[in-house]
Motif scaffolding. Structure first.
Motif, PDB file in Angstrom:
ATOM      1  N   GLU B  92       0.824  -1.209   0.000  1.00 51.17           N
ATOM      2  CA  GLU B  92       0.000   0.000   0.000  1.00 51.17           C
ATOM      3  C   GLU B  92       0.855   1.254   0.000  1.00 51.17           C
ATOM      4  N   ILE B  93       2.014   1.181   0.644  1.00 51.04           N
ATOM      5  CA  ILE B  93       2.854   2.370   0.768  1.00 51.04           C
ATOM      6  C   ILE B  93       3.386   2.776  -0.604  1.00 51.04           C
ATOM      7  N   ILE B  94       3.659   1.788  -1.455  1.00 46.50           N
ATOM      8  CA  ILE B  94       4.142   2.108  -2.803  1.00 46.50           C
ATOM      9  C   ILE B  94       3.023   2.755  -3.621  1.00 46.50           C
ATOM     10  N   THR B  95       1.808   2.206  -3.497  1.00 43.26           N
ATOM     11  CA  THR B  95       0.669   2.805  -4.176  1.00 43.26           C
ATOM     12  C   THR B  95       0.499   4.261  -3.734  1.00 43.26           C
ATOM     13  N   LEU B  96       0.651   4.477  -2.431  1.00 47.04           N
ATOM     14  CA  LEU B  96       0.509   5.822  -1.878  1.00 47.04           C
ATOM     15  C   LEU B  96       1.541   6.772  -2.496  1.00 47.04           C
ATOM     16  N   LEU B  97       2.781   6.292  -2.581  1.00 44.67           N
ATOM     17  CA  LEU B  97       3.851   7.127  -3.139  1.00 44.67           C
ATOM     18  C   LEU B  97       3.576   7.447  -4.606  1.00 44.67           C
ATOM     19  N   VAL B  98       3.116   6.427  -5.350  1.00 46.76           N
ATOM     20  CA  VAL B  98       2.834   6.653  -6.763  1.00 46.76           C
ATOM     21  C   VAL B  98       1.709   7.683  -6.912  1.00 46.76           C
ATOM     22  N   LEU B  99       0.696   7.579  -6.044  1.00 46.12           N
ATOM     23  CA  LEU B  99      -0.409   8.533  -6.133  1.00 46.12           C
ATOM     24  C   LEU B  99       0.051   9.951  -5.771  1.00 46.12           C
ATOM     25  N   PHE B 100       0.998  10.050  -4.828  1.00 50.01           N
ATOM     26  CA  PHE B 100       1.622  11.352  -4.549  1.00 50.01           C
ATOM     27  C   PHE B 100       2.247  11.907  -5.822  1.00 50.01           C
ATOM     28  N   GLY B 101       2.952  11.034  -6.526  1.00 48.24           N
ATOM     29  CA  GLY B 101       3.591  11.428  -7.776  1.00 48.24           C
ATOM     30  C   GLY B 101       2.564  11.898  -8.789  1.00 48.24           C
ATOM     31  N   VAL B 102       1.469  11.126  -8.911  1.00 51.50           N
ATOM     32  CA  VAL B 102       0.395  11.491  -9.844  1.00 51.50           C
ATOM     33  C   VAL B 102      -0.155  12.875  -9.477  1.00 51.50           C
TER      34      VAL B 102
END
Ligand SMILES: Nc1ncnc2c1ncn2[C@@H]1O[C@H](COP(=O)(O)OP(=O)(O)OP(=O)(O)O)[C@@H](O)[C@H]1O
Ligand SMILES: [Mg+2]
Lengths: 259, 289
Positions: B92-102
């Motif tokens: 989940e933490i990676i998904t969170l980081l990617v969404l931050f990027g988005v």
């Protein structure tokens, strides 16, 4: 729309009695730490095939590989003459497989009716069939009809098990994969569950049963496999196996207490 | 007295819109187990879409909403195909980081296209108020509240009564057990993400109706969405709408006594109180396990 890529065959009217074959399967949850090391087994129509083994032997993993929840590293799975090794669960369901996992698998905040409807998800585009299947189900389990507006989470443990069994049978599967049906269930219900399994066998279904309740499982078995540390150990027809039952299980008990 | 009544009613109208801004976040958290931190930028993007289409073609609000929904659907599809499909089995933490990027990318792109200036969408036919007894209700407030209620209502009926809606609820309870019954849960997750995005787009249209906005306002709307989610919980979208309503009314009433520049304090006070309360609830739930 969802999953329409899966080849939907007609599980209910397809009365080809399929045998289920697992051929030299290597599988696990992490690469190079295989839980199964070349396991082979075969379950025939109109037979109850039981898989026994000590805790952690890999019995549940066998069922997960057969149902497509764990992808094997090597080996193959066949139903009838079709190779299903790479098919996802929805495609296996459509071919007539059904899987009852260990533990409680109802959706607690869906109603009984909604839980049953989810059991017919592969027929979501066929309303007539769904209605007919639900009607059959309510005729067989009138209790569920009375409870249908209740949340599944508000049912007793026994009623939830009944709901799971009814939901399992809704698409009229021909191959049943059943994991530890008697764990956490009241003794009178356990008898009913085994009666069900025998009835399904007599209807010509292929039943593969994993059970800790060795004595009870062997008593309804036609054929028994034993697994140890992810490998085939002994197998044979029930009559042959029953004689060695004590010896084999006794060994496991000793295995379990070793460090 | 009339002042209080007017204040409460306009608080309700604004609050419903607040509820809508939290809806997408509630939905992706409650049903998709993903905290969509891009919610704020997506809302602002929706506002800019609405502004641009309105200025270009003078469309009516319903058409604007539908157009923004379609575009956000397409955007969700593209994100699903390009990024999110690779994140399915990541933590989940990676998904969170990617969404931050988005979120970062969207904010930069919006600033680049529409500049960082504050802009406003002015729909001439909605600039007056409707007079109802002693109440005077701005048409923009009424329209945005109506959009919030209709969007929530449609989503609720969809979840409750359609087969796909039931599968979404089932998957939210147990991905594994849904998969065992033949539900393709990665498609379900893609659909949940799409619905969350479309809700952000709709919320963006209501932002454009009611407030001037700029790309950097995204934080403010993410915080609002977050407060709504904390107050309303993630189990039920109707309580999300209710949470927005409560916040709107409280904020409006506080406006009668607190100076304008301190009104945001009310929001943070809400967040603090709600977090305290929810923590207790969470702790109780964990003890009962
Ligand atoms: N999801 C998982 N991730 C990682 N390892 C797992 C997982 N499930 C099972 N295992 C490991 O795989 C091995 C076999 O597990 P499995 O559940 O197949 O055994 P079992 O024979 O069914 O045992 P039991 O009688 O306790 O149900 C065990 O060592 C277990 O720790
Ligand atoms: Mg097991």
């Amino acid at each position: 729309m969802i999953g329409s890529s899966a080849p939907i065959s007609d599980a209910a009217t397809n009365n080809t009695r399929s045998s289920l074959v697992m051929d030299k399967i290597t599988a696990g949850y992490h690469a190079d730490q295989w839980v199964l090391n070349g396991v082979s087994l075969r379950a025939e129509p109109e037979r109850v095939t039981v898989v026994l083994g000590p805790n952690g032997a890999g019995k549940s993993t066998v069922l997960k590989v057969l149902y497509g929840l764990v992808a094997p590293h090597a080996g193959s799975v066949r139903v009838g003459d079709q190779d299903i090794t790479r098919l996802p669960p929805e495609a296996r369901l459509a071919l007539g497989l059904a899987y009852l996992p260990q533990g409680h698998s109802v959706f607690p905040s869906l109603t009984v009716q909604e839980n049953l409807e989810m059991g017919l998800w592969i027929y979501r585009h066929d309303r007539a069939r769904r209605e007919e299947a639900l009607e059959r189900c309510f005729a067989e389990y009138p209790v569920l009809k009375d409870l249908r507006a209740k949340l599944a989470g508000s049912l007793s443990g026994g009623q939830q098990r009944l709901l799971e069994v009814a939901r399992l049978m809704l698409p009229n599967p021909t191959v049943l994969l059943i994991d530890e049906p008697s764990v956490g269930v009241a003794p009178n219900l356990v008898d009913i569950l085994y009666e069900h399994i025998v009835r399904w066998r007599n209807q010509g279904k292929t039943v593969l049963l994993v059970d800790q309740n060795v004595e009870a499982a062997v008593s309804i078995a036609d054929y028994v496999y034993t697994l140890e540390s992810g490998r085939n150990r002994l197998d044979g027809p029930r009559d042959e196996f029953e004689g060695r039952l004590r010896e084999v299980v006794g060994q496991w008990l000793r295995l379990d207490v070793l460090p | 007295m009339a002042v209080v009544l007017t204040t409460v009613v306009s608080g309700i109208l604004l609050g419903l819109m607040y509820g809508l801004t939290g809806m997408g976040l509630t939905f992706t958290m409650g049903f998709g187990k993903t905290m969509n931190v891009a919610q704020g930028t997506l809302i602002i993007l929706g506002a800019f879409f609405a502004l641009t289409f309105f200025n270009a073609w003078h469309l009516n609000v319903i058409v604007l909403v539908i157009l923004v929904m379609v575009l956000f659907g397409v955007l969700a599809g593209l994100l699903n195909l390009s990024l999110l499909r690779f994140l399915r089995d990541k933590s989940e933490i990676i998904t969170l980081l990617v969404l931050f990027g988005v979120a970062e990318v969207i904010e930069n792109v919006t600033s680049w296209i529409w500049t960082g200036n504050l802009q406003a969408m002015t729909i001439p036919t909605l600039q007056n108020s409707i007079q109802w007894g002693s109440l005077s209700l701005p048409k923009t407030d009424l329209v945005s509240a109506a959009i919030a209620v209709v969007a929530t209502g449609v989503l609720y009926l969809f979840l409750q009564y359609t087969y796909l809606g039931k599968a979404i609820r089932a998957s939210a309870q147990s991905d594994l057990y849904a998969r065992i019954l033949g539900v393709n849960t990665s498609q379900i997750r893609a659909i949940i993400f799409l619905i969350g995005l479309v809700l952000a787009g709709i919320a963006g249209v209501t932002v454009a109706l009611l407030f001037p906005f700029a790309p950097q306002d995204q934080d403010q709307w993410l915080v609002m969405a977050f407060i709504v989610v904390v107050v309303g919980g993630i189990d039920n979208i109707l309580s999300t709408l209710l949470a927005g309503l409560v916040i709107g009314v409280a904020q409006a009433l506080a406006g009668l006594v607190v100076p304008f520049q301190d009104q945001n304090l009310i929001l943070y006070a809400f967040l603090a109180i709600a977090l305290l309360f929810r923590n207790n609830q969470l702790a109780r739930r964990m003890r009962s396990l």
